[in-house]
Design a protein around this motif. Sequence first.
Motif, PDB file in Angstrom:
ATOM      1  N   ASN A 182       0.830  -1.218   0.000  1.00 26.75           N
ATOM      2  CA  ASN A 182       0.000   0.000   0.000  1.00 26.75           C
ATOM      3  C   ASN A 182       0.862   1.265   0.000  1.00 26.75           C
ATOM      4  OD1 ASN A 182      -2.412  -1.364  -0.131  1.00 26.75           O
ATOM      5  ND2 ASN A 182      -2.780  -1.298   2.068  1.00 26.75           N
ATOM      6  N   ASN A 183       1.922   1.239  -0.804  1.00 25.27           N
ATOM      7  CA  ASN A 183       2.834   2.376  -0.984  1.00 25.27           C
ATOM      8  C   ASN A 183       3.570   2.807   0.277  1.00 25.27           C
ATOM      9  OD1 ASN A 183       2.383   2.743  -3.799  1.00 25.27           O
ATOM     10  ND2 ASN A 183       0.396   3.616  -3.301  1.00 25.27           N
ATOM     11  N   LYS A 184       3.875   1.843   1.140  1.00 23.32           N
ATOM     12  CA  LYS A 184       4.678   2.152   2.332  1.00 23.32           C
ATOM     13  C   LYS A 184       5.326   0.876   2.858  1.00 23.32           C
ATOM     14  CE  LYS A 184       0.609   1.861   5.277  1.00 23.32           C
ATOM     15  NZ  LYS A 184      -0.313   2.598   6.114  1.00 23.32           N
ATOM     16  N   GLN A 185       6.314   1.056   3.723  1.00 21.00           N
ATOM     17  CA  GLN A 185       6.946  -0.097   4.346  1.00 21.00           C
ATOM     18  C   GLN A 185       5.957  -0.778   5.272  1.00 21.00           C
ATOM     19  OE1 GLN A 185      10.515   1.063   6.348  1.00 21.00           O
ATOM     20  NE2 GLN A 185      11.754   0.680   4.543  1.00 21.00           N
ATOM     21  N   ALA A 186       5.984  -2.100   5.257  1.00 25.92           N
ATOM     22  CA  ALA A 186       5.070  -2.872   6.091  1.00 25.92           C
ATOM     23  C   ALA A 186       5.768  -4.165   6.513  1.00 25.92           C
ATOM     24  CB  ALA A 186       3.790  -3.175   5.318  1.00 25.92           C
ATOM     25  N   ASP A 187       5.127  -4.907   7.385  1.00 22.77           N
ATOM     26  CA  ASP A 187       5.664  -6.172   7.884  1.00 22.77           C
ATOM     27  C   ASP A 187       4.783  -7.323   7.445  1.00 22.77           C
ATOM     28  OD1 ASP A 187       7.886  -5.115   9.332  1.00 22.77           O
ATOM     29  OD2 ASP A 187       6.490  -4.437  10.870  1.00 22.77           O
ATOM     30  N   GLY A 211       8.809  -3.412  -4.576  1.00 19.22           N
ATOM     31  CA  GLY A 211       9.578  -2.349  -3.949  1.00 19.22           C
ATOM     32  C   GLY A 211       9.183  -1.024  -4.566  1.00 19.22           C
ATOM     33  N   PRO A 212       9.516   0.095  -3.918  1.00 20.24           N
ATOM     34  CA  PRO A 212       9.120   1.397  -4.462  1.00 20.24           C
ATOM     35  C   PRO A 212       9.775   1.696  -5.808  1.00 20.24           C
ATOM     36  CG  PRO A 212      10.596   1.660  -2.596  1.00 20.24           C
ATOM     37  CD  PRO A 212      10.261   0.204  -2.685  1.00 20.24           C
ATOM     38  N   SER A 213      10.888   1.027  -6.102  1.00 21.42           N
ATOM     39  CA  SER A 213      11.594   1.260  -7.366  1.00 21.42           C
ATOM     40  C   SER A 213      11.481   0.076  -8.312  1.00 21.42           C
ATOM     41  CB  SER A 213      13.069   1.529  -7.084  1.00 21.42           C
ATOM     42  OG  SER A 213      13.211   2.605  -6.205  1.00 21.42           O
ATOM     43  N   GLY A 214      10.570  -0.847  -8.041  1.00 25.28           N
ATOM     44  CA  GLY A 214      10.417  -2.040  -8.864  1.00 25.28           C
ATOM     45  C   GLY A 214      10.786  -3.285  -8.091  1.00 25.28           C
ATOM     46  N   PRO A 215      10.778  -4.430  -8.749  1.00 29.83           N
ATOM     47  CA  PRO A 215      11.042  -5.701  -8.074  1.00 29.83           C
ATOM     48  C   PRO A 215      12.389  -5.714  -7.341  1.00 29.83           C
ATOM     49  CG  PRO A 215      10.224  -6.083 -10.282  1.00 29.83           C
ATOM     50  CD  PRO A 215      10.484  -4.614 -10.162  1.00 29.83           C
TER      51      PRO A 215
END
Length: 107
Positions: free
Chosen positions: A54-59, A84-88
Amino acid sequence: MIVLHIPRDGIMTYLDTPADWPHPPGYDRIKSFLNNIESSFSIDGFDHVNVWFNNKQADMFVDEAGRMKNLPLNSYATEVYRAGPSGPRHDGTIHGPAIIFDGRVWF
């Protein structure tokens, strides 16, 4: 905090953490919560991975031996794991159940 439980490929359930969920919840609270949702985690253990969700770091928490136990591929959890925010980020796979928190709980 919203939690997504993916017991196997194609099945998803949205849950919420308890109202008294502390920040940070700590290992024992996380372990108890995970074991109540996914009983296999209490028997075999779980592994933590950082993900982009969801466009953020998560666990995300997964069966730590899912691949070795020949559990089926969990394609949605694998997609989240690779994102990842920049791709796979890599080409790893998730086998068996996964639980994704909509944010960080593991500090």
